[in-house]
Design an enzyme around this catalytic site. Structure first.
Site, PDB file in Angstrom:
ATOM      1  N   ASN A   9       0.866  -1.186   0.000  1.00  0.00           N
ATOM      2  CA  ASN A   9       0.000   0.000   0.000  1.00  0.00           C
ATOM      3  C   ASN A   9       0.901   1.235   0.000  1.00  0.00           C
ATOM      4  O   ASN A   9       1.524   1.549   1.003  1.00  0.00           O
ATOM      5  CB  ASN A   9      -0.899  -0.032   1.249  1.00  0.00           C
ATOM      6  N   LYS A  11       0.096   4.275  -0.196  1.00  0.00           N
ATOM      7  CA  LYS A  11      -0.531   5.442   0.451  1.00  0.00           C
ATOM      8  C   LYS A  11      -0.334   6.695  -0.422  1.00  0.00           C
ATOM      9  O   LYS A  11      -0.345   6.588  -1.646  1.00  0.00           O
ATOM     10  CB  LYS A  11       0.021   5.609   1.870  1.00  0.00           C
ATOM     11  N   HIS A  97      -9.488   0.970   5.598  1.00  0.00           N
ATOM     12  CA  HIS A  97      -8.134   1.198   6.105  1.00  0.00           C
ATOM     13  C   HIS A  97      -8.192   2.166   7.284  1.00  0.00           C
ATOM     14  O   HIS A  97      -8.987   3.117   7.283  1.00  0.00           O
ATOM     15  CB  HIS A  97      -7.230   1.753   4.998  1.00  0.00           C
ATOM     16  N   GLU A  99      -6.437   4.591   8.183  1.00  0.00           N
ATOM     17  CA  GLU A  99      -6.267   6.027   7.911  1.00  0.00           C
ATOM     18  C   GLU A  99      -7.562   6.627   7.369  1.00  0.00           C
ATOM     19  O   GLU A  99      -7.854   7.802   7.593  1.00  0.00           O
ATOM     20  CB  GLU A  99      -5.081   6.227   6.960  1.00  0.00           C
ATOM     21  N   GLU A 169      -4.898  -4.753  10.894  1.00  0.00           N
ATOM     22  CA  GLU A 169      -3.880  -3.721  11.047  1.00  0.00           C
ATOM     23  C   GLU A 169      -4.104  -2.988  12.376  1.00  0.00           C
ATOM     24  O   GLU A 169      -4.949  -2.071  12.448  1.00  0.00           O
ATOM     25  CB  GLU A 169      -3.952  -2.714   9.898  1.00  0.00           C
ATOM     26  N   GLY A 175       2.964   2.505  10.739  1.00  0.00           N
ATOM     27  CA  GLY A 175       3.893   3.609  10.515  1.00  0.00           C
ATOM     28  C   GLY A 175       4.640   4.048  11.764  1.00  0.00           C
ATOM     29  O   GLY A 175       5.276   5.098  11.778  1.00  0.00           O
ATOM     30  N   SER A 215       3.932  -1.922  10.218  1.00  0.00           N
ATOM     31  CA  SER A 215       5.392  -1.991  10.312  1.00  0.00           C
ATOM     32  C   SER A 215       5.953  -3.365   9.920  1.00  0.00           C
ATOM     33  O   SER A 215       6.935  -3.826  10.498  1.00  0.00           O
ATOM     34  CB  SER A 215       5.863  -1.581  11.717  1.00  0.00           C
TER      35      SER A 215
HETATM   36  P1  13P Z   1       3.306   0.548   7.615  1.00  0.00           P
HETATM   37  O1  13P Z   1       3.827  -0.742   7.035  1.00  0.00           O
HETATM   38  O2  13P Z   1       3.998   1.751   7.101  1.00  0.00           O
HETATM   39  O3  13P Z   1       3.245   0.467   9.111  1.00  0.00           O
HETATM   40  O4  13P Z   1       1.786   0.683   7.112  1.00  0.00           O
HETATM   41  C1  13P Z   1       0.916  -0.373   7.271  1.00  0.00           C
HETATM   42  C2  13P Z   1      -0.327  -0.085   6.521  1.00  0.00           C
HETATM   43  O5  13P Z   1      -1.122   0.752   6.922  1.00  0.00           O
HETATM   44  C3  13P Z   1      -0.558  -0.793   5.266  1.00  0.00           C
HETATM   45  O6  13P Z   1      -1.852  -0.592   4.782  1.00  0.00           O
END
Ligand code: 13P
Length: 253
Positions: A9, A11, A97, A99, A169, A175, A215
């Protein structure tokens, strides 16, 4: 037998040049592996989807979108429909997701409409669930994740849900560099499978693919993948580096 699945992803990262360069670098890495024992997808920003889909057309790497709108067409300024995504070569779409839940403010009800529209439009949703840190600390992980699944999949038949890939997640691991331990992740993955068994049937629960995200990186991918109910990884930051992403794909085989 569930096939491993690794998803990148991206983002809100990359640009018109680096998105294509990254896609090509990933495709030239694990081509044989990807074609045989692990499924791979990348999820670029909307504006680079078409270029990335073109760059990957001769590879076995699938392309997904980061969001979808649930209406089919019309006066919905700024939104993108399932048929538009299909039209440019997308197979997958992220729904729920963290976010979008916590930064943009999407509700379970809206996420449910998006999952439903994705399936009805012939896309494969990657439906994300996960608790926030304060919810974990208050021992509410199970309640939160169960609620997200129940509400997010409301009204969908077992046949429709068989198109879904689940992703766990934990919000506190996204992140942040903090990864859930394989045991912490396994515990929630088992709970997700159990819940789907209760809502649908044991066949669906056994066959559905459940990704872990938060992560994930080359150094922890194989330990996470070794857990019984972790079928793949949804990778954010580390998917922006082709070498790291390819190393994660290899760890998943
Ligand atoms: P990170 O791997 O940067 O922690 O992000 C995970 C994520 O949200 C994937 O959709």
């Amino acid at each position: 037998m569930r096939r491993p699945f690794v998803v990148g992803n991206w983002k809100m990262n990359t640009d018109s040049h680096s998105s294509v360069t990254l896609a090509k670098a990933v495709a030239s890495g694990p081509l044989e592996i990807a074609g045989h024992s692990v499924d791979v997808a990348v999820i670029p920003p909307f504006v680079y989807l078409q270029a990335v889909a073109g760059a990957l057309s001769a590879s076995s790497i699938a392309v997904g979108a980061q969001d979808i709108y649930y209406e089919q067409k019309g006066a919905f300024t700024g939104e993108i429909s399932a048929s538009m995504l299909k039209d440019i070569g997308c197979s997958y779409v992220l729904c729920g997701h963290s976010e979008r839940r916590h930064v943009i403010g999407e509700s379970d009800e809206l996420i449910n409409k998006k999952v439903t529209a994705a399936i009805n439009g012939g896309l494969l949703p990657i439906f994300c669930v996960g608790e926030m840190l304060e919810e974990r600390e208050a021992s509410r992980t199970s309640e939160v994740v169960r609620g997200q699944i129940k509400n997010g999949l409301a009204g969908l038949s077992v046949e429709k849900v068989s198109a879904v890939t689940m992703a766990y997640e934990p919000v506190w691991a996204i992140g942040t560099g903090l990864t859930a331990t394989p045991q912490q992740a396994q515990e929630v993955h088992a709970l997700i499978r159990k819940q789907l068994g209760e809502m649908y049937d044991s066949k669906l629960a056994e066959e559905i693919c459940i990704l872990y995200g938060g992560s994930a990186k080359p150094g922890n991918a194989s330990d996470l993948m070794a857990e019984q109910d972790i079928d793949g990884l949804l990778v954010g930051g580390a998917s922006l580096n082709a070498d790291d992403f390819v190393a994660i794909i290899k760890a998943a085989t």
